[in-house]
Motif scaffolding. Structure first.
Motif: not given
Lengths: 154, 165
Positions: A13, A17, A28, A31, A35, A131, A134-135, A138, A141-142
């Motif tokens: 992760l 970043g 977006p 990332f 990811l 992780s 958050i992954v 994220s 939303f990406c």
């Protein structure tokens, strides 16, 4: 050994970043692709390796009974890992499909780990929970804000 | 009887996919057969099938584990979320483009063929394998991915002939 298992996801992760800062692509998209490549692609294959070859140790550390479902669970990690690596240079719709599975799988795993968090040593499990959640958030939303520009693929 | 019906939903969905893709092709003259077949494979055995397995894994874990010949495990809940993801992807793939379907197909084939390998190893290595393990799971785990691979190959061939790839 368990730190390699849980810490691998967190390292992936952080790597995603760091690399996205250097990228010239829209945030977006860049990332989401990193990811998919690192925490989901390489991270899941990393965990598949541990679940397959150190299944008894992992089950013991996570306070669950070693079971034949563990092999099938490792298979789902391998599936997601392979799809994550493949999606790095594929068009948006390909990444979208992988992201749906990844968000469900990682989000679900994170919630289940949170529910059982009191049973584990937090230092060992925290990187994994962080992780996963958050992954999942994220990536969600990406993909949501990723416009229809396939600058790296198709 | 209830168990038989519960475990055969993905298998039944496979034959429903064949029937519906044929009807769509010959009656409505919509798309070509391999594309219709692939889309219905994603919607029914993959989409509805995995969502059904998600319900079984999450809400009836004992039933699922017993029929498979395994003991109940906390890993089932995590596998259930994988089934939820694959199910949602399968349902959405019905309306999406070739690349989305390709990703869904790769994940589904990898997952189910791996499962089939597990089933075969179990059947070969253990003598008293429950009936459910032999028929319900293995047949669906082999039929669905092989059909997806074949239909996607024809779909790609058709697309390349029309210059869409």
């Amino acid at each position: 050994m368990i730190l390699f298992y849980t810490g691998g996801a967190l390292v992936a992760l952080i790597l995603a970043g760091l690399l996205v800062i250097k990228s010239s692509k829209p945030f977006p998209e860049a990332f989401a692709r990193y990811l998919l490549l690192f925490p989901i692609g390489i991270g899941q294959i990393w965990q598949f390796y541990f679940e397959t070859y150190f299944s008894l140790e992992i089950a013991e550390y996570l306070h669950v009974l070693a079971n034949s479902f563990e092999g099938r669970f490792a298979l789902s990690q391998l599936t997601l890992g392979v799809a994550g690596i493949l999606s790095f240079r594929k068009p948006r719709s390909f990444c979208f499909a992988v992201a749906i599975v990844a968000v469900c799988y990682l989000g679900g795993a994170g919630i289940l780990h949170l529910i059982d968090a009191t049973r584990f040593h937090l230092l060992l499990l925290a990187p994994l929970i962080v992780s996963e959640i958050i992954v999942a958030i994220s990536l969600f939303f990406c993909v949501l804000f990723w416009r229809k520009t396939n600058s790296w693929g198709g | 009887m209830k168990t038989f019906i519960a475990l055969n939903i993905p298998f039944a969905a496979y034959f429903l996919a064949i029937a519906l893709s044929g009807i769509t092709y010959w009656v409505k003259k919509k798309n070509f057969f391999s594309e219709n077949f692939a889309r219905y494979l994603y919607l029914l055995p993959m989409g509805i099938g995995h969502l059904w397995i998600f319900c079984l894994q999450s809400f009836f874990p004992d039933l699922f584990a017993t029929e498979g010949g395994w003991s109940r495990s906390s890993y089932q809940y995590r596998l259930g979320f994988m089934d939820l993801g694959l199910g949602l992807t399968g349902v959405i793939a019905f309306w999406k483009d070739y690349n989305f379907c390709l990703a869904a197909g790769i994940m589904e084939c990898w997952f189910l063929l791996g499962y089939a390998l597990f089933q075969i190893i179990t059947i070969v290595s253990i003598e008293n394998v429950p009936y459910g393990n032999k028929v319900y799971f293995l047949s669906a785990d082999l039929l669905i991915p092989i059909s997806i691979i074949v239909s996607m190959a024809f779909w790609r061939h058709h697309n390349s002939q029309e210059g869409r790839l």
